[in-house]
Write an enzyme that holds these catalytic residues in place. Structure first.
Site, PDB file in Angstrom:
ATOM      1  N   CYS A 172       0.817  -1.223   0.000  1.00 15.87           N
ATOM      2  CA  CYS A 172       0.000   0.000   0.000  1.00 15.87           C
ATOM      3  C   CYS A 172       0.849   1.271   0.000  1.00 15.87           C
ATOM      4  O   CYS A 172       0.323   2.358  -0.238  1.00 15.87           O
ATOM      5  CB  CYS A 172      -0.943   0.001   1.191  1.00 15.87           C
ATOM      6  SG  CYS A 172      -1.993  -1.453   1.247  1.00 15.87           S
TER       7      CYS A 172
ATOM      8  N   HIS B  17      -2.613   7.038   2.648  1.00 13.32           N
ATOM      9  CA  HIS B  17      -3.102   5.762   2.135  1.00 13.32           C
ATOM     10  C   HIS B  17      -4.428   5.494   2.838  1.00 13.32           C
ATOM     11  O   HIS B  17      -4.537   5.610   4.058  1.00 13.32           O
ATOM     12  CB  HIS B  17      -2.100   4.645   2.416  1.00 13.32           C
ATOM     13  CG  HIS B  17      -2.727   3.301   2.275  1.00 13.32           C
ATOM     14  ND1 HIS B  17      -3.363   2.929   1.119  1.00 13.32           N
ATOM     15  CD2 HIS B  17      -2.883   2.273   3.149  1.00 13.32           C
ATOM     16  CE1 HIS B  17      -3.872   1.715   1.284  1.00 13.32           C
ATOM     17  NE2 HIS B  17      -3.592   1.297   2.502  1.00 13.32           N
TER      18      HIS B  17
ATOM     19  N   ASN C 296     -10.001   0.130   0.637  1.00  4.83           N
ATOM     20  CA  ASN C 296      -8.540   0.167   0.537  1.00  4.83           C
ATOM     21  C   ASN C 296      -8.122  -0.375  -0.839  1.00  4.83           C
ATOM     22  O   ASN C 296      -8.356  -1.538  -1.136  1.00  4.83           O
ATOM     23  CB  ASN C 296      -7.964  -0.686   1.682  1.00  4.83           C
ATOM     24  CG  ASN C 296      -6.440  -0.688   1.710  1.00  4.83           C
ATOM     25  OD1 ASN C 296      -5.785  -0.343   0.733  1.00  4.83           O
ATOM     26  ND2 ASN C 296      -5.890  -1.095   2.838  1.00  4.83           N
TER      27      ASN C 296
HETATM   28  N1  COA Z   1     -18.360  -8.682   9.938  1.00  9.32           N
HETATM   29  C1  COA Z   1     -18.814  -9.017  11.153  1.00  9.32           C
HETATM   30  N2  COA Z   1     -18.012  -9.446  12.141  1.00  9.32           N
HETATM   31  C2  COA Z   1     -16.702  -9.535  11.866  1.00  9.32           C
HETATM   32  C3  COA Z   1     -16.159  -9.203  10.606  1.00  9.32           C
HETATM   33  C4  COA Z   1     -17.058  -8.759   9.626  1.00  9.32           C
HETATM   34  N3  COA Z   1     -16.639  -8.395   8.396  1.00  9.32           N
HETATM   35  N4  COA Z   1     -14.829  -9.394  10.652  1.00  9.32           N
HETATM   36  C5  COA Z   1     -14.521  -9.820  11.885  1.00  9.32           C
HETATM   37  N5  COA Z   1     -15.636  -9.906  12.630  1.00  9.32           N
HETATM   38  C6  COA Z   1     -15.791 -10.321  14.011  1.00  9.32           C
HETATM   39  C7  COA Z   1     -14.670 -11.253  14.453  1.00  9.32           C
HETATM   40  O1  COA Z   1     -14.946 -12.582  14.135  1.00  9.32           O
HETATM   41  C8  COA Z   1     -14.654 -11.006  15.948  1.00  9.32           C
HETATM   42  O2  COA Z   1     -15.709 -11.745  16.521  1.00  9.32           O
HETATM   43  P1  COA Z   1     -15.538 -12.435  17.966  1.00  9.32           P
HETATM   44  O3  COA Z   1     -15.306 -11.290  18.921  1.00  9.32           O
HETATM   45  O4  COA Z   1     -16.841 -13.137  18.163  1.00  9.32           O
HETATM   46  O5  COA Z   1     -14.343 -13.319  17.846  1.00  9.32           O
HETATM   47  C9  COA Z   1     -15.023  -9.534  16.076  1.00  9.32           C
HETATM   48  O6  COA Z   1     -15.672  -9.172  14.851  1.00  9.32           O
HETATM   49  C10 COA Z   1     -13.840  -8.641  16.302  1.00  9.32           C
HETATM   50  O7  COA Z   1     -12.842  -8.967  15.336  1.00  9.32           O
HETATM   51  P2  COA Z   1     -11.490  -8.213  15.312  1.00  9.32           P
HETATM   52  O8  COA Z   1     -10.640  -8.778  14.203  1.00  9.32           O
HETATM   53  O9  COA Z   1     -10.892  -8.203  16.691  1.00  9.32           O
HETATM   54  O10 COA Z   1     -11.977  -6.736  14.930  1.00  9.32           O
HETATM   55  P3  COA Z   1     -11.169  -5.399  14.895  1.00  9.32           P
HETATM   56  O11 COA Z   1     -11.777  -4.431  15.799  1.00  9.32           O
HETATM   57  O12 COA Z   1      -9.670  -5.612  15.040  1.00  9.32           O
HETATM   58  O13 COA Z   1     -11.432  -4.911  13.415  1.00  9.32           O
HETATM   59  C11 COA Z   1     -10.277  -4.817  11.301  1.00  9.32           C
HETATM   60  C12 COA Z   1     -10.955  -5.699  12.334  1.00  9.32           C
HETATM   61  C13 COA Z   1      -9.750  -5.687  10.182  1.00  9.32           C
HETATM   62  C14 COA Z   1     -11.305  -3.848  10.765  1.00  9.32           C
HETATM   63  C15 COA Z   1      -9.142  -4.018  11.990  1.00  9.32           C
HETATM   64  O14 COA Z   1      -8.339  -4.882  12.747  1.00  9.32           O
HETATM   65  C16 COA Z   1      -8.273  -3.297  10.984  1.00  9.32           C
HETATM   66  O15 COA Z   1      -8.695  -2.378  10.320  1.00  9.32           O
HETATM   67  N6  COA Z   1      -6.986  -3.686  10.899  1.00  9.32           N
HETATM   68  C17 COA Z   1      -6.092  -3.089   9.914  1.00  9.32           C
HETATM   69  C18 COA Z   1      -6.377  -3.691   8.557  1.00  9.32           C
HETATM   70  C19 COA Z   1      -5.739  -2.921   7.461  1.00  9.32           C
HETATM   71  O16 COA Z   1      -6.003  -1.767   7.293  1.00  9.32           O
HETATM   72  N7  COA Z   1      -4.893  -3.602   6.690  1.00  9.32           N
HETATM   73  C20 COA Z   1      -4.240  -2.990   5.574  1.00  9.32           C
HETATM   74  C21 COA Z   1      -3.170  -2.081   6.040  1.00  9.32           C
HETATM   75  S1  COA Z   1      -2.480  -1.256   4.682  1.00  9.32           S
END
Ligand code: COA
Length: 329
Positions: A114, A256, A286
């Protein structure tokens, strides 16, 4: 005064809009509320099956060339930042060169995930300042929706497709690219991984496909989130300090486009008003290397960026990679 300039920008988004509700209707176990709350993403663009990365790159490049008042034959070098090239060999930049008929240009792809667009501008800066080339086309283009694992709701909802481009040259006209800064930390490479057709996943076998080796893998979203916030903040500070600019004097942060919550976090920590972040996340998600290039082009074309504005462009991506740029429009 002759200095490094951005003399044209362009972008292209595929016309097909897929909303969060469309993903739910398609059978993904998620909700519009969850995606919007955790990421700010409401919809993304998805390229038609026959469209490849260089097709979108070509459209964005033509727009950038038009703004620059140049023809494709004026381009000396094409740098295409992508993790989703048409083919690994030849480079997607070569397919792009052919589609543009930029027959004088040297071409290559770069992989900095990215962060690729800023890495590309940094490379262009070296060639232009040492007068090896006169006009360099830097492009970020991706079909991320083709490499995501559509059964992994934790990551597939984040990504979209599109392309952004800029023409760089030394000169007295155009936006001044004051500085670019790039960094990497390979020790964190496994956090965002795309084995694809790389040697880690080759030869492609039924077993490697069954294991999903061709899919983008995000190992720990929370860790990536934290690393991104730090990377973005370091990049904003580094580019400001390098140019003796106070962070409060920056008019626009065009980052980004990963996750709105990252920028809410940064806004609070660094005391930068949210209105200064130009964000396309809600409508495009993204788009990896293309994201900040598309946002820059849109901000220029919709009149948000005015002559004299200071723009900071922090980036973060898999690898991990991060960096920034400071632009005086
Ligand atoms: N819809 C509904 N529930 C979802 C889901 C979705 N699309 N994706 C995950 N969940 C659930 C998980 O299973 C988890 O459930 P549980 O508590 O029963 O186990 C819960 O939501 C929390 O998941 P978690 O992964 O801890 O959520 P989060 O708050 O960390 O958010 C992201 C997830 C991916 C949005 C966040 O971590 C993020 O933005 N990370 C950076 C990703 C990124 O930008 N990558 C590229 C960088 S260039």
């Amino acid at each position: 005064m002759e200095s490094l300039r951005i003399i044209g920008t362009g972008s292209y988004l595929p016309p097909r809009v897929v909303t969060n509700d469309d993903l739910v209707r398609g059978g993904l176990d998620t909700s519009d509320e969850w995606i919007t709350k955790r990421t700010g993403i409401r919809e993304r663009r998805i390229a038609a099956p026959e469209v490849v990365t260089s097709d979108m790159a070509a459209q964005a490049s033509l727009n950038a060339l038009e703004m620059a008042g140049l023809k494709a034959r004026d381009i000396d070098l094409i740098i295409l930042a992508t993790v989703t090239p048409d083919t690994h060999c030849p480079a997607a930049a070569n397919w792009l060169q052919d589609k543009l008929d930029a027959h004088r240009a040297a071409t290559f792809d770069i992989t900095a995930a990215c962060s690729g667009f800023v890495f590309g501008m940094n490379i262009a800066e070296q060639y232009l300042k040492n007068r090896t080339f006169r006009h360099v086309l830097v492009v970020g283009a991706e079909v991320m929706t083709r490499v995501v694992d559509w059964s992994d709701r934790g990551s597939c909802v984040l990504w979209g497709d599109g392309a952004g481009a800029a023409v760089l040259a030394m000169g007295e006209e155009g936006a001044q690219l004051l500085s670019t800064h790039i960094h990497s930390d390979g020790s964190q490479g496994k956090s965002l991984l795309l084995p694809g057709a790389g040697s880690m996943a080759s030869p492609v076998t039924h077993e490697s496909v069954d294991k999903g080796m061709h899919h983008l893998k995000m190992i720990d979203g929370k860790t990536v989130f934290r690393a991104a916030v730090h990377g973005f903040m370091d990049a904003i500070v580094e580019a400001a300090r390098h140019n003796n600019i106070a962070v409060e004097d920056i008019d626009w942060i065009i980052p980004h486009q990963a996750n709105i919550r990252m920028f809410q976090n940064i806004s609070q920590t660094m005391n930068i008003p949210m209105e200064k972040f130009y964000l396309t996340i809600p409508k495009y998600g993204n788009i990896s290397a293309a994201s900040c290039a598309i946002a820059l082009d849109e901000a220029v074309r919709d009149g948000s960026i005015q002559k004299g504005h200071l723009i900071s462009m922090p980036v973060f991506g898999g690898g991990i990679t991060w960096g920034g740029a400071m632009i005086r429009w």
